[in-house]
Design a protein around this motif. Structure first.
Motif, PDB file in Angstrom:
ATOM      1  N   ARG A 137       0.818  -1.222   0.000  1.00 37.91           N
ATOM      2  CA  ARG A 137       0.000   0.000   0.000  1.00 37.91           C
ATOM      3  C   ARG A 137       0.848   1.267   0.000  1.00 37.91           C
ATOM      4  NH1 ARG A 137      -3.514  -2.989   3.589  1.00 37.91           N
ATOM      5  NH2 ARG A 137      -2.284  -2.242   5.351  1.00 37.91           N
ATOM      6  N   ARG A 138       2.103   1.132   0.377  1.00 35.30           N
ATOM      7  CA  ARG A 138       2.962   2.311   0.523  1.00 35.30           C
ATOM      8  C   ARG A 138       3.667   2.643  -0.792  1.00 35.30           C
ATOM      9  NH1 ARG A 138       5.391   2.381   6.593  1.00 35.30           N
ATOM     10  NH2 ARG A 138       3.634   1.349   7.642  1.00 35.30           N
ATOM     11  N   LYS A 139       4.017   3.903  -0.936  1.00 36.39           N
ATOM     12  CA  LYS A 139       4.738   4.332  -2.135  1.00 36.39           C
ATOM     13  C   LYS A 139       6.190   3.890  -2.052  1.00 36.39           C
ATOM     14  CE  LYS A 139       1.918   8.426  -3.158  1.00 36.39           C
ATOM     15  NZ  LYS A 139       1.921   9.903  -3.341  1.00 36.39           N
ATOM     16  N   GLY A 140       6.724   3.452  -3.188  1.00 30.49           N
ATOM     17  CA  GLY A 140       8.121   3.037  -3.233  1.00 30.49           C
ATOM     18  C   GLY A 140       8.254   1.578  -3.623  1.00 30.49           C
ATOM     19  N   ASP A 141       9.462   1.062  -3.493  1.00 29.93           N
ATOM     20  CA  ASP A 141       9.768  -0.321  -3.836  1.00 29.93           C
ATOM     21  C   ASP A 141       9.161  -1.243  -2.781  1.00 29.93           C
ATOM     22  OD1 ASP A 141      11.221  -2.871  -3.812  1.00 29.93           O
ATOM     23  OD2 ASP A 141      12.543  -1.953  -5.301  1.00 29.93           O
ATOM     24  N   GLY A 179      12.025  -3.645   5.363  1.00 31.71           N
ATOM     25  CA  GLY A 179      12.096  -2.579   6.361  1.00 31.71           C
ATOM     26  C   GLY A 179      11.057  -2.755   7.452  1.00 31.71           C
ATOM     27  N   LEU A 180       9.845  -3.141   7.069  1.00 32.46           N
ATOM     28  CA  LEU A 180       8.783  -3.376   8.049  1.00 32.46           C
ATOM     29  C   LEU A 180       9.103  -4.581   8.934  1.00 32.46           C
ATOM     30  CD1 LEU A 180       5.563  -2.767   5.889  1.00 32.46           C
ATOM     31  CD2 LEU A 180       6.527  -1.258   7.639  1.00 32.46           C
ATOM     32  N   LEU A 181       9.671  -5.622   8.340  1.00 35.49           N
ATOM     33  CA  LEU A 181      10.045  -6.803   9.130  1.00 35.49           C
ATOM     34  C   LEU A 181      11.144  -6.471  10.132  1.00 35.49           C
ATOM     35  CD1 LEU A 181      10.006  -9.471   6.271  1.00 35.49           C
ATOM     36  CD2 LEU A 181       8.433  -9.369   8.215  1.00 35.49           C
ATOM     37  N   GLU A 182      12.099  -5.653   9.713  1.00 38.05           N
ATOM     38  CA  GLU A 182      13.177  -5.249  10.622  1.00 38.05           C
ATOM     39  C   GLU A 182      12.691  -4.289  11.702  1.00 38.05           C
ATOM     40  OE1 GLU A 182      16.729  -5.953  10.874  1.00 38.05           O
ATOM     41  OE2 GLU A 182      15.869  -7.716   9.901  1.00 38.05           O
ATOM     42  N   SER A 183      11.527  -3.705  11.499  1.00 38.19           N
ATOM     43  CA  SER A 183      10.964  -2.777  12.485  1.00 38.19           C
ATOM     44  C   SER A 183      10.177  -3.490  13.580  1.00 38.19           C
ATOM     45  CB  SER A 183      10.049  -1.760  11.792  1.00 38.19           C
ATOM     46  OG  SER A 183      10.752  -0.996  10.833  1.00 38.19           O
ATOM     47  N   ARG A 184      10.010  -4.801  13.444  1.00 34.19           N
ATOM     48  CA  ARG A 184       9.344  -5.572  14.498  1.00 34.19           C
ATOM     49  C   ARG A 184      10.204  -5.543  15.759  1.00 34.19           C
ATOM     50  NH1 ARG A 184       5.651  -9.923  13.337  1.00 34.19           N
ATOM     51  NH2 ARG A 184       6.686 -11.038  15.051  1.00 34.19           N
ATOM     52  N   LEU A 185       9.558  -5.506  16.909  1.00 35.52           N
ATOM     53  CA  LEU A 185      10.298  -5.441  18.166  1.00 35.52           C
ATOM     54  C   LEU A 185      11.156  -6.685  18.369  1.00 35.52           C
ATOM     55  CD1 LEU A 185      10.962  -4.036  20.823  1.00 35.52           C
ATOM     56  CD2 LEU A 185       8.847  -4.991  21.792  1.00 35.52           C
ATOM     57  N   ASP A 186      10.626  -7.869  18.049  1.00 34.40           N
ATOM     58  CA  ASP A 186      11.433  -9.074  18.253  1.00 34.40           C
ATOM     59  C   ASP A 186      12.645  -9.106  17.328  1.00 34.40           C
ATOM     60  OD1 ASP A 186       9.883  -9.540  15.988  1.00 34.40           O
ATOM     61  OD2 ASP A 186       9.217 -11.540  16.592  1.00 34.40           O
ATOM     62  N   ALA A 187      12.494  -8.569  16.101  1.00 41.07           N
ATOM     63  CA  ALA A 187      13.634  -8.511  15.186  1.00 41.07           C
ATOM     64  C   ALA A 187      14.701  -7.563  15.715  1.00 41.07           C
ATOM     65  CB  ALA A 187      13.169  -8.061  13.798  1.00 41.07           C
ATOM     66  N   VAL A 227      17.377  -0.318   4.607  1.00 45.51           N
ATOM     67  CA  VAL A 227      17.109  -0.845   3.264  1.00 45.51           C
ATOM     68  C   VAL A 227      17.767  -2.215   3.176  1.00 45.51           C
ATOM     69  CG1 VAL A 227      16.902   1.428   2.218  1.00 45.51           C
ATOM     70  CG2 VAL A 227      19.140   0.315   2.300  1.00 45.51           C
ATOM     71  N   LEU A 228      17.446  -2.950   2.135  1.00 42.67           N
ATOM     72  CA  LEU A 228      17.902  -4.340   2.013  1.00 42.67           C
ATOM     73  C   LEU A 228      19.415  -4.476   2.140  1.00 42.67           C
ATOM     74  CD1 LEU A 228      17.262  -7.325   1.381  1.00 42.67           C
ATOM     75  CD2 LEU A 228      17.356  -6.736  -1.051  1.00 42.67           C
ATOM     76  N   ASP A 229      20.172  -3.596   1.506  1.00 44.96           N
ATOM     77  CA  ASP A 229      21.632  -3.708   1.514  1.00 44.96           C
ATOM     78  C   ASP A 229      22.237  -3.520   2.909  1.00 44.96           C
ATOM     79  OD1 ASP A 229      21.650  -4.208  -1.168  1.00 44.96           O
ATOM     80  OD2 ASP A 229      22.195  -2.169  -1.775  1.00 44.96           O
ATOM     81  N   GLU A 230      21.493  -2.892   3.813  1.00 47.42           N
ATOM     82  CA  GLU A 230      22.005  -2.659   5.170  1.00 47.42           C
ATOM     83  C   GLU A 230      21.726  -3.820   6.114  1.00 47.42           C
ATOM     84  OE1 GLU A 230      21.776   1.852   6.465  1.00 47.42           O
ATOM     85  OE2 GLU A 230      19.821   1.184   5.726  1.00 47.42           O
ATOM     86  N   ILE A 231      20.783  -4.672   5.757  1.00 49.05           N
ATOM     87  CA  ILE A 231      20.355  -5.738   6.672  1.00 49.05           C
ATOM     88  C   ILE A 231      21.322  -6.922   6.567  1.00 49.05           C
ATOM     89  CG2 ILE A 231      18.471  -7.277   7.313  1.00 49.05           C
ATOM     90  CD1 ILE A 231      16.564  -5.279   5.928  1.00 49.05           C
TER      91      ILE A 231
END
Length: 205
Positions: free
Chosen positions: A79-83, A90-98, A184-188
Motif C-alpha cells: 500500500r505504501r509508495k516506493g519499492d 524494512g517493516l520486518l526489521e521494524s518488528r520489536l522481536d527482530a 534498506v535491504l543492503d544494510e540488513i
C-alpha cells in the motif's frame, strides 16, 4: 531439544541454506532436506517454486511469524509508495522481536520472540510484550534492569556470531539500543541472499 530448536534446524535443512549463519546449523554438514528422501528432492524448481522458496526463506528467518501475519505485512508494504520489496524488509526489521535479535539481547530470533512475550523489554520506558510491535525511528528499546542477568541475555550480549548493524545504536553495555532508521535491504545483515522482489512476484500472481 525444544520444538523451537527442532523447527529452526528443519527450516535450514528444508531451504538447504544456513539462513541464520549459525555454526551449529546441520546444513553445514548436510546440505539436503530433512527426511529419508531428502537427498532426492533437489529437482529443478519452477518460477512459482522459486518465488515460494524466497517467501518461505524470508518468513522463516523471522521465526514464528505465521503466513497470515506475513501476508499482512506484505499488504502493508504494497500500500505504501516506493519499492514494495524494500519496504517489506524494512517493516520486518521494524518488528520489536527482530530489533531485540539484531541488538544481540538474545542469541536467536526465536528467543527474541519469547523474551519480548515475557515482558523483559521496554520501548521508550514502557513495557511492551508484543513481538510484532512496530518500532519507529528514534525509539529506544531497553532490557529491564531485573532481566539483565538472565543467562540467555549474557550469552547474547557476549556472542561474537553477529555484529550489530549500523542502523542501531547500542548503549549501556549493550542493554539499551536506539533504532536510528528503517534499513534498506543492503544494510540488513542477512547471512544468505534474500530476494524480496521474488516475494512481490509471488503475491502478485
Amino acid at each position: 531439544m525444544t520444538k523451537r530448536t527442532q523447527a529452526k534446524y528443519k527450516i535450514d535443512r528444508r531451504m538447504g541454506e544456513n539462513i541464520w549463519g549459525r555454526p551449529k546449523s546441520p546444513v553445514n554438514s548436510r546440505e539436503y532436506a530433512p527426511g529419508q528422501h531428502g537427498q532426492n528432492r533437489r529437482g529443478k524448481l519452477s518460477d512459482f517454486g522459486i518465488q515460494l522458496r524466497a517467501k518461505q526463506k524470508l518468513k522463516g528467518y523471522y521465526g514464528d511469524i505465521t503466513e497470515k501475519q506475513f501476508k499482512r505485512v506484505y499488504k502493508d508494504a504494497d500500500r505504501r509508495k516506493g519499492d514494495t520489496g524494500e519496504i517489506l524488509v524494512g517493516l520486518l526489521e521494524s518488528r520489536l522481536d527482530a530489533l531485540v535479535y539484531r541488538a544481540k539481547f538474545v542469541p536467536t530470533v526465536f528467543a527474541a520472540r519469547q523474551f519480548v512475550n515475557h515482558g523483559h523489554v521496554t520501548v521508550n520506558g514502557q513495557k511492551v510484550n508484543i513481538p510484532s510491535y512496530r518500532v519507529k525511528a528514534g525509539d529506544v528499546v531497553e532490557i529491564r534492569e531485573k532481566s539483565r542477568q538472565i543467562p540467555m541475555v549474557l550469552q547474547g550480549i557476549d556472542s561474537n556470531e553477529r555484529d550489530v548493524p549500523e542502523y542501531l545504536a547500542l548503549e549501556n553495555n549493550g542493554t539499551k539500543v536506539t533504532f536510528l532508521r528503517v534499513p534498506v535491504l543492503d544494510e540488513i545483515p542477512y547471512p544468505v541472499q534474500m530476494e524480496p522482489n521474488l516475494i512481490v512476484e509471488f503475491y502478485s500472481r
